[in-house]
Design a protein around this motif. Sequence first.
Motif: not given
Length: 511
Positions: A304-317
């Motif tokens: 799980x990754x929590x992301x709020x307004x304005x946040x960014x995440x970079x993931x591999x799937x």
Amino acid sequence: MLTRRQFLFFSSIGAAGVLLPGTASAMMNGGGMGGGVIDPPPGLLFKDPVENPNISEDPDMVEVHIEAKKPAPYSINGVNANLSLYGNYPVSPDYFFPGPTVRVKKGQLLKVHFKNNLPMSMETNILGHHRYMTNLHYHGLHVSPAGIADNVMLSAMPGESLYYELDLSDHEPGNLNIYHPHIHGTVAEQMWEGLSGALLVEDPDTVLAGYETHIMVIKDLKLSGTEPEPYTSIMDYMHGKEGDIVTVNGQVNPVLNIRPGQVQRWRILNISNARFYKLSLGNHAMYLIGTDGGLLDKPYPQTEILISPGERVDVLVKANQKARDYKFRSLPYSRTGMMSSPTITLLTLRYNGPRSAQSIPSVINPNAKRLNIDISGLPKQTFVLSMHHGKGYINGQTFEEDPYTIMSRLGTYEIWEIINQSNMDHPWHQHTNSSQILSITGGDSKYASLYTTTPSWKDVVIVPKMGGRVTMLVPVMHYTGMSMFHCHIVEHEDIGMMGIWDIMPMDEPPM
């Protein structure tokens, strides 16, 4: 602090807003603040946001046009809506939801020709601010906050233009950023109606070059007829608007194909006004490889990754499960009081095509490290966030009446502590300089562990509700000028939870 009456009001919204699977509202991607399930059927094939073409032939420069327009007709899941959108006229006559992605490289000069084509009207909103004055903020860029760079003091009335130059020499590559309006008092309305877009600073040469890559801009909206639901009360600002239409790149539950065995890279941006997303991909790990400020040293597997307004995440799937459809969802999360958001299907991942044989790399950015410096003698800034009487406060001061102001000296490090005295989470955002998170007290334990142990750089961090606090290490580097810090529930910014960060030259000590 919320009053008892306000808390009971919010709780009643939660109790009344429950959606059950199979209801007409749920099938239309309806939502509420009281849990439930939003599970629309799979939609059209996934599309990345449109790219904004570079009109410069100089390899050291990117030059783009951005125009804000209202009304800009757009079809969302077959429903026609009149939104406020960005386009790149005169390059193209079209307008896009989200806005066209701007793509640049470290060291380039970004030139932006911006035109305000919002309605020629002197209409004001319920806060008393001119609805159609606007500008651009380059959220996440480590560039100057002064002059014609990322200067949010600039403004354009309808029919007027602004010109920006942003020198990316000191910005670290490999991160996803945002451009959006930043006129105090109207930010929430303009973003709610569709004004936002992605700004990508491309990677250096890395092991990631061979992976299929997608940008995913998550944005919610609610329509009243064909128009975005208007702001009608101060409670819209106190709580922050959440919509019953949740989109990825303007699409409702798009279908993204992946080959069995393939690894894809997803660069994810939460551009919603107030909605938090706890990201989860059924039966799959998400390997976090980058955050707001750039790439990490290695992949960090997350369920799980929590992301709020304005946040960014970079993931591999990696497609390493049985070949079928899988739901990329947002799981319930309580950002306010006792209420939880619904489970929302954002996207359908569909195994399709010939088998691939890709693997997750063991190293991403070997230069990414947590800072290891003696913090005992560093200057410390403390910020206390609160809300009451329809306004947001930092250290008891509201922006419009008496903005809380700090002064920092260039070339130093500071310790910032942000304390949340309200009954809702606040995503804290500072312009110009990213930070490393030292500690988070309260809130989601996985979120706290992730950002206090990895070499992440953050310009947005969740300050948990009800006495939660965040301590961060802030480098004050490269640029002087009047910068900002604020809550990125942009309604809270509009009602005053914002302050001024005066960054002064090295030889001019802070007062």
